[in-house]
Design an enzyme around this catalytic site. Structure first.
Site, short mmCIF file in Angstrom:
data_model
loop_
_atom_site.label_atom_id
_atom_site.label_comp_id
_atom_site.label_asym_id
_atom_site.label_seq_id
_atom_site.Cartn_x
_atom_site.Cartn_y
_atom_site.Cartn_z
CB THR A 19 -0.92 0.00 1.25
OG1 THR A 19 -1.68 -1.21 1.25
CG2 THR A 19 -1.85 1.19 1.25
CE LYS A 112 1.65 1.80 12.14
NZ LYS A 112 0.94 2.31 11.00
CD GLU A 197 -0.48 -1.36 10.58
OE1 GLU A 197 0.64 -1.83 10.34
OE2 GLU A 197 -0.79 -0.23 10.20
CE LYS A 212 -0.51 4.68 13.63
NZ LYS A 212 -1.85 4.50 13.06
N GLY A 314 -3.82 4.92 4.43
CA GLY A 314 -4.08 4.91 2.99
C GLY A 314 -2.80 5.18 2.22
#
Ligand code: NAP
Ligand code: HSE
Length: 438
Positions: A19, A112, A197, A212, A314
């Site tokens: 992605t 992350k 994910e 995060k 995205g």
């Protein structure tokens, strides 16, 4: 074909062509001229690392780039200046970055999970090797929050930070709220749209948001808050009944990451932090963040309240953040990884979870008998929990939901009263309890 800038291009080894990697290749191709003007030189992808070279891909391979499944072909190529690590996961990504640093490459990553769990060692290594490690895309996708905390807010103390940090969870909650979708249908849609994910349990169990938040705590406070010490609760099992009932009180349910300073007895500040579903007033900006959007609200000592809102996941939104880091590398910008001068961050002073305070929403399914309401409220009163609002719904059979909103109280008092209520034997199913954002 566009004109070259004439200066030596920045040569990128792209690890991962899914992605985000595919989005990055598209952006570099589509924005080549503008990026080159901003960076002062061209940015060119030379090699692309994937797991399966035979997979049919939506995005064409960048012009003149070679596909490989051998990490060493990428990390050991002397022409490559920077590794863009977009494979995700911890172990492979860690060894890839380690090897690339050993080979003198700069690093840009959106990972992350890796940075929350093993970031400090990587930051130190990059520092020792005098290489840059940038990670704007790792937190809140398109929202430029890493750079903001590193650079723009250095004149402020961060009093509190609240964020909707997982696009997949926010998308699922929004679809459940607005369109009455079933949890699993909404999750499948989020996966199809490329938000989730590779392992979606990271999203729905709160771990992605927790990763995060750990990065944001480091950036905002310059301390190491161990990932394993962070209280984390996701949205798995959250029922549409609670979404509806919260709506009747004027609230929406959101998964948030929160950290705030809490003054301790000795005058030192402790940090209260965690990831959990909360009830947020519909009128608050955070309550109005829907779909795959993320938001971060910061209370700065000088700035007051700041609110950042944007796409948290995205292909292109995330790739734009990765590309901004590549531009930073091309310009030779060497901002410190955490925005604090020392990489040896001190440990965070952590407020014990039970001492944290909040207002709470509690749904108690009880046997419909005289005196039950009195007993429930009484159990709360004994623990010092004061009820602010209450509704009773007509239930099915002999069971009825009693829904309480409390005044601010400690987590310990709330837990103790719920335990007292459970011990009374009057519940027909386990109590459901969420914090309410104050
Ligand atoms: P993805 O769509 O699953 O793509 C992963 C890519 O990495 C694939 O091309 C895969 O190869 C390759 N890969 C995986 N493991 C590999 C290995 N061991 N060796 C070589 N190649 C390997 O993942 P993504 O959504 O792009 O996410 C990439 C990173 O960005 C993750 O760290 C994620 O947390 C982060 N991120 C994602 C988003 C998002 O919206 N998706 C947003 C922010 C951050 P194959 O194609 O051959 O399988
Ligand atoms: N799975 C993540 C999310 C991608 O849903 O927010 C962005 O980090």
């Amino acid at each position: 074909m566009k004109k070259s800038s004439g200066t030596k291009p920045l040569i990128v080894g792209l690890a991962g062509f899914g992605t985000v990697g595919g989005g990055l290749a598209r952006l570099i191709e589509e924005n080549a001229e503008l990026t080159s003007l901003r960076a002062g030189r061209d940015i060119v992808i030379k090699r692309v690392l994937v797991r399966d070279a035979r997979k049919v891909r939506q995005t064409p391979l960048p012009e003149n780039a070679e596909l490989t499944t051998d990490p060493a072909v990428l990390t050991d190529d002397p022409q490559i200046d920077v590794l863009a690590e977009l494979i995700g996961g911890v172990d492979h990504a860690r060894s890839l970055i380690d090897r690339a640093l050993d080979q003198g490459k700069h690093i840009v990553t959106a990972n992350k999970a890796l940075l929350a769990e093993e970031g400090l060692a990587l930051f130190k290594k990059a520092d020792r090797k005098k290489r840059v490690l940038r990670y704007e895309a790792a937190v809140a996708g398109a929202i430029p929050i890493v750079q903001t905390l590193k650079e723009s807010l250095t004149g402020n103390r961060v009093i509190s930070l609240l964020g909707i940090l997982n696009g997949t969870s926010n998308y699922i909650l929004s679809e459940m709220t607005s369109n009455g979708l079933d949890f699993n249908v909404a999750l499948r849609q989020a996966q199809k749209l490329g938000y989730a994910e590779a392992d979606p349990t990271l999203d729905i169990d709160g771990h992605d948001a927790a990763h995060k938040l750990i990065l944001l705590i480091r950036l905002a406070y310059g301390v190491n808050y161990p990932y394993t010490a962070l209280p984390v609760r996701g949205i798995r099992g959250l029922s549409t009944l609670d979404i509806r009932l919260a709506g009747e009180f004027g609230y929406r349910i959101k998964l948030i990451g929160q950290v705030r300073e809490v003054p301790g007895a000795n005058g030192r500040m402790s940090l209260e932090a965690g990831v959990f579903p909360v009830l947020v007033c519909k009128e608050f900006l955070l309550g109005r963040v829907s779909g795959v959007y993320n938001a971060v609200q910061i209370e700065g000592s000088a700035a007051g309240s700041l609110f950042f809102h944007g796409r948290g996941a995205g292909d292109l939104p995330t790739a734009g953040a990765v590309l901004s880091d590549l531009v930073g590398v091309a310009r030779d910008e060497r901002a410190d990884s955490t925005g604090f001068a020392r990489q040896d961050l001190p440990g965070a002073t952590i407020l014990p979870q039970e001492k944290g305070s909040s207002s709470f929403y509690a749904r108690l399914s009880v046997k419909d008998r005289p005196g039950v309401l009195r007993d429930m409220a009484g159990s709360m009163a004994v623990e010092g929990v004061s009820v602010a609002q209450m509704i009773q719904k007509s239930g099915e059979g002999s069971s009825v939901p009693l829904v309480f909103m409390t005044h601010e109280t400690t987590t310990r008092a709330m837990n103790d009263s719920l335990k007292r209520i459970a011990d009374s034997g009057l519940l027909t199913e386990p109590a459901v309890c969420y914090r309410v954002l104050l």
